[in-house]
Design a protein around this motif. Structure first.
Motif, PDB file in Angstrom:
ATOM      1  N   UNK A   1       7.143  11.431  -1.358  1.00 59.58           N
ATOM      2  CA  UNK A   1       7.003  12.292  -0.190  1.00 59.58           C
ATOM      3  C   UNK A   1       6.054  11.652   0.833  1.00 59.58           C
ATOM      4  N   UNK A   2       4.943  11.130   0.371  1.00 61.08           N
ATOM      5  CA  UNK A   2       3.985  10.468   1.272  1.00 61.08           C
ATOM      6  C   UNK A   2       4.603   9.212   1.893  1.00 61.08           C
ATOM      7  N   UNK A   3       5.409   8.493   1.127  1.00 59.39           N
ATOM      8  CA  UNK A   3       6.080   7.300   1.657  1.00 59.39           C
ATOM      9  C   UNK A   3       7.011   7.662   2.811  1.00 59.39           C
ATOM     10  N   UNK A   4       7.743   8.753   2.664  1.00 59.43           N
ATOM     11  CA  UNK A   4       8.645   9.191   3.729  1.00 59.43           C
ATOM     12  C   UNK A   4       7.840   9.600   4.962  1.00 59.43           C
ATOM     13  N   UNK A   5       6.726  10.272   4.751  1.00 61.60           N
ATOM     14  CA  UNK A   5       5.876  10.673   5.875  1.00 61.60           C
ATOM     15  C   UNK A   5       5.313   9.443   6.576  1.00 61.60           C
ATOM     16  N   UNK A   6       4.898   8.442   5.808  1.00 61.23           N
ATOM     17  CA  UNK A   6       4.417   7.193   6.415  1.00 61.23           C
ATOM     18  C   UNK A   6       5.524   6.511   7.222  1.00 61.23           C
ATOM     19  N   UNK A   7       6.736   6.530   6.681  1.00 58.37           N
ATOM     20  CA  UNK A   7       7.871   5.946   7.412  1.00 58.37           C
ATOM     21  C   UNK A   7       8.118   6.694   8.726  1.00 58.37           C
TER      22      UNK A   7
ATOM     23  N   UNK B   1      17.347  11.230   9.270  1.00 57.78           N
ATOM     24  CA  UNK B   1      17.615  10.814   7.888  1.00 57.78           C
ATOM     25  C   UNK B   1      16.374  10.981   7.015  1.00 57.78           C
ATOM     26  N   UNK B   2      15.236  10.568   7.543  1.00 57.47           N
ATOM     27  CA  UNK B   2      13.989  10.710   6.782  1.00 57.47           C
ATOM     28  C   UNK B   2      13.642  12.180   6.565  1.00 57.47           C
ATOM     29  N   UNK B   3      13.846  12.997   7.590  1.00 63.68           N
ATOM     30  CA  UNK B   3      13.577  14.431   7.455  1.00 63.68           C
ATOM     31  C   UNK B   3      14.483  15.059   6.402  1.00 63.68           C
ATOM     32  N   UNK B   4      15.755  14.660   6.402  1.00 63.91           N
ATOM     33  CA  UNK B   4      16.675  15.167   5.380  1.00 63.91           C
ATOM     34  C   UNK B   4      16.203  14.751   3.980  1.00 63.91           C
ATOM     35  N   UNK B   5      15.788  13.494   3.848  1.00 60.11           N
ATOM     36  CA  UNK B   5      15.286  13.012   2.554  1.00 60.11           C
ATOM     37  C   UNK B   5      14.022  13.757   2.131  1.00 60.11           C
ATOM     38  N   UNK B   6      13.180  14.072   3.096  1.00 59.91           N
ATOM     39  CA  UNK B   6      11.968  14.819   2.814  1.00 59.91           C
ATOM     40  C   UNK B   6      12.298  16.221   2.325  1.00 59.91           C
ATOM     41  N   UNK B   7      13.277  16.861   2.951  1.00 65.29           N
ATOM     42  CA  UNK B   7      13.706  18.218   2.543  1.00 65.29           C
ATOM     43  C   UNK B   7      14.353  18.203   1.163  1.00 65.29           C
ATOM     44  N   UNK B   8      15.033  17.107   0.823  1.00 69.66           N
ATOM     45  CA  UNK B   8      15.686  17.012  -0.482  1.00 69.66           C
ATOM     46  C   UNK B   8      14.659  16.900  -1.624  1.00 69.66           C
ATOM     47  N   UNK B   9      13.467  16.396  -1.314  1.00 75.10           N
ATOM     48  CA  UNK B   9      12.438  16.240  -2.333  1.00 75.10           C
ATOM     49  C   UNK B   9      11.815  17.572  -2.749  1.00 75.10           C
ATOM     50  N   UNK B  10      11.893  18.565  -1.868  1.00 76.44           N
ATOM     51  CA  UNK B  10      11.242  19.854  -2.164  1.00 76.44           C
ATOM     52  C   UNK B  10      12.034  20.678  -3.117  1.00 76.44           C
TER      53      UNK B  10
ATOM     54  N   UNK C   1       0.834  -1.203   0.000  1.00 75.22           N
ATOM     55  CA  UNK C   1       0.000   0.000   0.000  1.00 75.22           C
ATOM     56  C   UNK C   1       0.871   1.257   0.000  1.00 75.22           C
ATOM     57  N   UNK C   2       1.951   1.234   0.753  1.00 75.97           N
ATOM     58  CA  UNK C   2       2.821   2.406   0.854  1.00 75.97           C
ATOM     59  C   UNK C   2       3.377   2.796  -0.515  1.00 75.97           C
ATOM     60  N   UNK C   3       3.706   1.825  -1.336  1.00 75.02           N
ATOM     61  CA  UNK C   3       4.308   2.117  -2.642  1.00 75.02           C
ATOM     62  C   UNK C   3       3.298   2.661  -3.653  1.00 75.02           C
ATOM     63  N   UNK C   4       2.050   2.708  -3.290  1.00 78.76           N
ATOM     64  CA  UNK C   4       1.024   3.294  -4.163  1.00 78.76           C
ATOM     65  C   UNK C   4       1.022   4.828  -4.066  1.00 78.76           C
ATOM     66  N   UNK C   5       1.696   5.369  -3.061  1.00 78.40           N
ATOM     67  CA  UNK C   5       1.717   6.809  -2.828  1.00 78.40           C
ATOM     68  C   UNK C   5       2.994   7.431  -3.382  1.00 78.40           C
ATOM     69  N   UNK C   6       3.025   8.755  -3.386  1.00 77.89           N
ATOM     70  CA  UNK C   6       4.201   9.483  -3.847  1.00 77.89           C
ATOM     71  C   UNK C   6       5.375   9.241  -2.898  1.00 77.89           C
TER      72      UNK C   6
END
Length: 167
Positions: A90-96, A158-167, A83-88
């Motif tokens: 950014x949403x996957x990182x937020x779910x993580x 690490x997840x927060x850094x990855x989230x910031x890199x997506x923007x 289910x997680x891979x059905x989202x963008x």
């Protein structure tokens, strides 16, 4: 600042990972020796050892707790990704991140706080075979919880850094 903190934590994590992996290897090696001794003493000498049986059981619990914390730190624990891979991304990182928070909540409330209370309460009770306080055996619970919290902080950064890199 986030990058510097993550670099420092990566160095610390490397050493903690090494220490925990060596601990798990030593526990598994000890269990192998103890169980082999138990089998030999029971079936060849017809004189089973209560100490090796109890100690291997406690070591198995420690192996599970520290191994679980180690796997959590590597982010190789089981999860259902369909289910997680059905989202963008950014949403996957937020779910993580939400998943990590749920695990950290469990680690703090049950493992660290509850485990610490159990450890303290059981320090007066001795194990019948080993003659050591049960609190020492129970101490694996808050210790592995503390490891999970360290890994949680590292993973969240690490997840927060990855989230910031997506923007």
């Amino acid at each position: 600042m986030l990058i510097n903190m993550l670099k420092i934590m990566t160095i610390i994590k490397k050493y903690i990972d090494k220490l925990v992996s060596i601990l798990c290897i030593l526990i598994l090696a000890s269990m192998t020796i103890l169980v082999s001794y138990q089998v030999i003493s029971r079936y060849i000498f017809n004189n089973p050892s209560a100490i090796s049986e109890v100690l291997s059981r406690y070591l198995f619990v420690w192996l599970i707790l520290f191994g679980g914390a180690y796997v959590f730190g590597l982010r190789e624990h089981m999860y259902i990704a369909y289910i997680k891979h059905k989202f963008s991304q950014k949403a996957q990182i937020i779910f993580d991140m939400i998943s990590e928070i749920a695990i950290a909540t469990f680690a703090i409330s049950i493992m660290i706080l509850g485990g610490y209370n159990s450890t303290i309460r059981q320090m007066w009770q001795l194990d019948s075979a080993l003659q050591i306080p049960m609190g020492i055996i129970y101490s694996a619970i808050p210790l592995s919880g503390a490891l999970i919290i360290f890994y949680f902080i590292y993973n969240e950064l690490s997840l927060y850094r990855n989230l910031k890199l997506l923007k």
